[in-house]
Design an enzyme around this catalytic site. Structure first.
Site, PDB file in Angstrom:
ATOM      1  N   HIS A  84      75.507  80.805   7.749  1.00 28.12           N
ATOM      2  CA  HIS A  84      75.642  79.742   8.749  1.00 28.12           C
ATOM      3  C   HIS A  84      76.870  78.875   8.506  1.00 28.12           C
ATOM      4  CE1 HIS A  84      74.257  77.245  12.022  1.00 28.12           C
ATOM      5  NE2 HIS A  84      74.328  76.167  11.268  1.00 28.12           N
TER       6      HIS A  84
ATOM      7  N   SER B 177      77.625  74.986  14.949  1.00 29.56           N
ATOM      8  CA  SER B 177      76.196  74.682  14.963  1.00 29.56           C
ATOM      9  C   SER B 177      75.862  73.663  16.063  1.00 29.56           C
ATOM     10  CB  SER B 177      75.771  74.195  13.574  1.00 29.56           C
ATOM     11  OG  SER B 177      74.375  74.188  13.431  1.00 29.56           O
TER      12      SER B 177
ATOM     13  N   ASP C 127      73.712  84.938   9.466  1.00 31.46           N
ATOM     14  CA  ASP C 127      73.232  83.566   9.622  1.00 31.46           C
ATOM     15  C   ASP C 127      71.707  83.543   9.569  1.00 31.46           C
ATOM     16  OD1 ASP C 127      72.618  80.970  10.416  1.00 31.46           O
ATOM     17  OD2 ASP C 127      74.246  80.877  11.879  1.00 31.46           O
TER      18      ASP C 127
END
Length: 368
Positions: free
Chosen positions: A346, A82, A318
């Protein structure tokens, strides 16, 4: 063995910490690799306050210090999740000679042509603020990228951890497990049958296929334990002597399968709740460094950051950084390979830890 042994350095995303890799780290270590999971500044158990972190350099300080401590000529595989993609890009700019491969795991991947904030700004342009639900962002005046963020519990539940149940921590294909109890009568037989059944039920709830075999000819202890004592049950000997068909002997398994399907959703929901509870207790307000990324930071150079091989791991389910945005980043800045993980949200370290470990081991073999 030494040649195939790699050193993975795992870098978490916004508001998280090293704790989020707890499923991945032991699997990679059992596969023979060295693994380091770091807390970035103001993250995990790092004591720094997010208000004291305004630059990517400050946020990445634990990672930079770790890379500085490596022995000469030692190289690592950097994995950034991320927002952690920004940290590993910054590290690659500082120490390209210490990084064999940079892995962007459903991560923001900057390029060498724009400011570091470019990919994040594009992300916010395509993502309405309503999508972040109960999360809280702090923006400096006139900035497009937040200076800090806190991920709310509703957002965590519906966007980050929606596919993140507990999975068996074994590498490779899920095996069929056969439990065979003692063939003798008496107390020992009953205890053995009970133990075998408890183990079998526990494995079944973790998603394994389980066959529990009672090899006794007439004392069918497993029938008692599974509540099938009132049924006509054929024995192994009768099957071998062709006195009954195999499907007749297995009819009890069908009844148990129906019962397990009724119990499974409740057990599954409980495990999902445990994972979400862990996240809601451990996430912190995290730095996002909007002003620094937009106005202060220099572009990453092609000579340093660009010289490090990059691999992108796409998580297809995601809901935070969508698949289309992930693939756009791989077109915006080329990579050596794009690996896709089906059924991963995610947080693939929770929703698909085995598939993620397979991908990382493949990267270590092919690109490091």
């Amino acid at each position: 063995m030494e040649e195939s042994r790699k050193h993975f350095v795992l870098v978490h995303g916004a508001c998280h910490g090293a704790w989020c890799w707890y499923k991945v780290k032991p699997v990679l270590e059992r596969a023979g690799h060295q693994v380091t999971a770091l807390d970035l500044a103001a993250s995990g158990i790092n004591s720094k306050n997010h208000l004291d972190v305004s630059t990517l350099s400050e946020y990445s300080e634990p990672l930079i210090k770790f890379l500085e401590s490596l022995a000469e000529r030692e190289k690592v595989i950097l994995v950034g999740h991320s927002l952690g993609g920004m940290n590993i890009a910054f590290a690659a700019e500082k120490f390209p000679e210490k990084i064999s491969t940079a892995v962007f795991l459903t991560a923001f991947m900057p390029d060498s042509s724009h400011q570091p904030s470019y990919v994040i700004e594009k992300y916010f342009e395509k993502t309405p603020m309503e999508e972040f639900m109960d999360s809280e962002f702090t923006f400096d005046e006139g900035e497009k990228v937040a200076s800090s963020v806190f991920l709310g519990p509703k957002y965590l539940s519906s966007k980050l951890y929606q596919l993140s149940p507990m999975e068996p921590q074994l590498f490779g294909d899920t095996p069929r497990v056969v439990v065979i109890t003692s063939g003798k009568g008496g107390v020992g037989k009953t205890a053995a049958a009970a133990a075998a059944t408890n183990v079998g039920l526990s494995l079944a709830r973790l998603g394994f296929s389980v066959v529990a075999i009672d090899v006794d000819i007439r004392l069918c202890n497993l029938d008692l334990l599974l509540g099938l004592e009132d049924r006509v049950n054929y024995t192994t000997v009768e099957v071998l002597n062709s006195d009954c068909r195999l499907d007749q002997a297995l009819v009890r398994d069908k009844r148990w399968s129906r019962r397990r399907r009724r119990l499974w959703p409740r057990q599954w929901r409980q495990i999902e709740d445990e994972e979400l509870a862990l996240a809601t207790m451990l996430v912190r307000v995290g730095p996002f460094m909007g002003k620094y990324l937009s106005n202060v930071a220099n572009k990453f150079s092609e000579e340093k950051y660009g010289s490090v091989g990059r691999v992108y791991v796409v998580c297809k389910d995601d809901k935070i950084i969508s698949e289309s945005i992930q693939l756009w980043m791989t077109r915006n800045y080329t990579v050596k390979e794009v690996i896709e993980i089906e059924g991963a949200d995610h947080m693939p370290m929770f929703s698909a830890p085995q598939d993620l470990c397979r991908a990382l081991i493949h990267i270590a073999r092919m690109h490091a």
